[in-house]
Design an enzyme around this catalytic site. Structure first.
Site, PDB file in Angstrom:
ATOM      1  N   PHE B 183       0.824  -1.213   0.000  1.00 55.36           N
ATOM      2  CA  PHE B 183       0.000   0.000   0.000  1.00 55.36           C
ATOM      3  C   PHE B 183       0.851   1.252   0.000  1.00 55.36           C
ATOM      4  CE2 PHE B 183       0.659  -1.031   4.519  1.00 55.36           C
ATOM      5  CZ  PHE B 183       1.208   0.167   4.967  1.00 55.36           C
ATOM      6  N   HIS B 307      11.351  -6.361   6.150  1.00 51.74           N
ATOM      7  CA  HIS B 307      10.904  -7.359   7.133  1.00 51.74           C
ATOM      8  C   HIS B 307      10.905  -8.789   6.580  1.00 51.74           C
ATOM      9  CE1 HIS B 307       6.884  -5.318   5.951  1.00 51.74           C
ATOM     10  NE2 HIS B 307       7.052  -6.343   5.146  1.00 51.74           N
ATOM     11  N   HIS B 382       6.120  -7.061  12.698  1.00 52.08           N
ATOM     12  CA  HIS B 382       6.149  -6.310  11.425  1.00 52.08           C
ATOM     13  C   HIS B 382       4.784  -5.822  10.985  1.00 52.08           C
ATOM     14  CE1 HIS B 382       4.271  -9.550   9.222  1.00 52.08           C
ATOM     15  NE2 HIS B 382       4.592  -9.078   8.047  1.00 52.08           N
ATOM     16  N   GLY B 383       3.743  -6.183  11.684  1.00 50.25           N
ATOM     17  CA  GLY B 383       2.412  -5.743  11.264  1.00 50.25           C
ATOM     18  C   GLY B 383       1.368  -6.207  12.254  1.00 50.25           C
ATOM     19  N   GLY B 385      -0.841  -8.668  11.515  1.00 52.99           N
ATOM     20  CA  GLY B 385      -1.005 -10.121  11.368  1.00 52.99           C
ATOM     21  C   GLY B 385      -2.439 -10.450  11.024  1.00 52.99           C
TER      22      GLY B 385
END
Lengths: 139, 459
Positions: B183, B307, B382-383, B385
């Protein structure tokens, strides 16, 4: 109309695909069709062009993986979309012939990016009713 | 298992993690030859292939293996954050025009092509030089390069280790966002938790920032495929057995291992160059739409961090400092204050870490802390999930438009594929706030700021 011989199994992030077919060559062809069904509406793909996919040697899983990776490369490299696939045995080896055309953005909507066909949990099985394949697409 | 598994998670998360088969994958990774200390899972862990997404493992360089399944297909997929001097509130009336321009000028979606036409020679240069190639072509500033992980260039990259097929796939994709969960966002800095770090990173409340998530595109995917095949034969030669075909690996010192690492570095450099070109296009679009100069916009790179990677780093193992190969698949490097690899501007507060959440609930900026070096080989999450399958995500909309849902949340969306948008709805993800709270409480990163999405461009 294109027939659907696959279904998606639950998977958190990617697409886990289950394909059924009466025999192994048909299973390879149906798996190729499943990949392209997940890419686009195959009903809108014309079929003037033929391509032949020949798998590497090895176990049924190795051969299926090889065919699916070649099939995905048709799109990744040449933007070629498959309408349908058929398989035959040639000198004891499976050959998959696909028919389709290059992507035309005016007619073909691409549903999602398929990054790769993974080897994770890849399985080819034989049942009383025929063959099944299970494979995971990284999307 | 050669080592134990360690998963950072809250009690509430564990049920989903167990149900998702991710723990099984943490165990599988613990079987890899030469793994050191522990097989690690982050709170955003979920079922992947080979390694779980959110997996970290460090390998002994002489006894251990390198596994493409420990990096993933999208080599050096990562995020970069661009700060600005623009106030989010002042930008809001111009947002529809800006989003339209970003969607038009930053290529996204399947089949999109970049604005740079690479010759074979230029491609090889980009594979070796990464962000520095972009600098030489006028698409980066020296500051951009300095504020990119590893200076935007991994050493040891060998274009000859990258197949012609991979190069062909990457030839027209440099400077493209991609699809799926990649994105480009316009965000507002909503809350600051660690003012000293925010100040060092150039962030302030109410500020408009630009957030990018992309990777090495088709080139990286092909590198992974090519080398997985090569490693199958290598494993037979070395008698290595793994519980999952996608964990195919090679001894780090073997010909196959060295060749993969050379190709991995090349693909990682491609990803750095890709994100740099994307940032260049964002800058150009913002200046053109707002009709302001670079000095008024003040758009600068806070940091760029990957990542999905495998990198040689120095860590303390069993009380001894040594070089190890750290695999991070869906995990972010998070180096602490004072680490020699950090740029001077953030050396005092720790490495910037960016945790994208979902399109609706926002994202976080974190800082690296010493605890990450002790517990997780300098790594954090990293996010958010994923928690829902793509089918389930679409079904949960019950016929409602994902676009309308996002508008209802006050987020403008431009997207190449409606299907992708439906699969990426906020509810498909864990609450990023809970994930970030875990790493903050566990002491493997520290919260710096929360970002609120104003607009999203997706492929």
């Amino acid at each position: 109309m294109t027939r659907k011989s696959y279904r998606l199994l639950p998977h958190t992030a990617d697409l886990l695909v289950l394909v059924r077919a009466p025999d192994f060559p048909s299973l390879c062809a149906a798996s190729v069709e499943a990949v392209f069904s997940l890419l686009t509406d195959r009903g809108k793909v014309r079929r003037p062009i033929r391509r032949t996919l020949r798998p590497a040697r090895g176990s049924p899983e190795d051969r299926l993986l090889s065919i699916l990776r070649q099939a995905l490369l048709l799109f990744s490299l040449d933007r070629f979309l498959v309408r349908n696939a058929g398989a035959t045995m040639v000198a004891g080896a499976v050959e998959v012939e696909v028919r389709g055309e290059p992507m035309d953005p005016a007619r073909h909507a691409i549903a999602r990016e398929i990054k790769a066909v993974t080897a994770h949990g890849l399985a080819v099985g034989e049942t009383a009713k025929g063959f099944t394949a299970r494979f995971l697409l990284d999307v | 298992m050669l080592v134990p598994g360690l998963v950072f998670a809250s009690r509430g998360m564990m049920e989903e993690i167990v149900r998702d088969q991710a723990l099984r994958q943490v165990m599988n990774v613990a079987h890899l030859p030469g793994i050191l200390s522990r097989s690690i899972g982050m709170p955003d862990i979920h079922w992947g292939y080979g390694f779980p997404i959110g997996g970290v493992a460090a390998m002994d360089p002489s006894e251990g293996v390198v596994s493409p399944g420990g990096v993933g297909y999208d080599i050096n997929c990562g995020v970069r954050l661009l700060r600005s001097d623009l106030e989010a509130a002042a930008l809001k009336p111009r947002l529809p025009e800006l989003v339209a321009a970003l969607h038009r000028e930053v290529p996204s979606g399947v089949g999109s092509t970049g604005f740079v036409r690479l010759t074979a020679k230029e491609m090889d240069k980009a594979l070796v030089e990464g962000s520095r190639w972009a600098l030489s072509r006028g698409y980066a500033t020296a500051d951009d390069v300095a504020m990119t992980e590893s200076g935007g260039k991994l050493s040891g990259a060998d274009p000859d280790a990258v197949s012609e097929t991979a190069k062909k796939r990457g030839l027209d994709q440099l400077g493209t966002l991609g699809a799926g969960n990649h994105f480009l966002e316009v965000d507002e800095v909503e809350e600051i938790f660690f003012p000293e770090a925010a100040s060092a990173y150039g962030l302030f409340p109410g500020q408009a920032v630009f957030f990018l998530h992309s990777g090495s595109r088709g080139l990286g995917y092909q590198v992974c495929d090519d080398h997985l095949d090569a490693m199958g034969a290598c494993m037979r030669r070395f008698g290595i057995r793994v519980p999952d075909r996608q964990l195919a690996c090679a001894p780090i010192g073997s010909e196959e291992g060295k060749r993969y690492l050379s190709a991995l570095s090349a693909a990682a450099n491609y990803a750095f160059a890709n994100r740099q070109l994307l940032a260049h296009q964002v800058r150009e679009a913002v200046l053109r739409v707002l009709r302001i100069g670079p000095a008024d916009a003040g758009i600068r790179l806070v940091y760029d961090v990957g990542h999905n990677n495998a990198k040689f780093e120095n860590h303390e193992v069993d009380g001894r400092r040594r070089e190890v190969l750290v695999h991070r698949k869906g995990a972010t490097r998070a180096f602490p204050p004072g680490h020699p690899e950090l740029p001077a501007s953030c050396a005092g507060v720790g490495q910037p870490v960016f945790i994208p959440g979902d399109m609706g609930r926002g994202s976080y900026v974190l800082a690296g802390v010493p605890g990450a070096m002790r517990e997780s080989f300098g790594s954090t999450c990293h996010g958010a999930g994923r928690r829902m399958s793509r089918t389930e995500a679409k079904r949960s909309l019950q016929g409602r438009s994902a676009f309308a849902e996002m508008e209802r949340r006050g987020v403008l969306v431009a997207c190449a594929s409606r299907k992708t948008l439906a699969e990426e709805i906020p509810e498909a993800y864990k609450d990023v706030g809970s994930v970030v709270d875990v790493v903050d409480l566990a002491g493997i990163a520290r919260k710096v700021a929360r970002l609120r999405p104003m607009a999203v461009v997706k492929g």
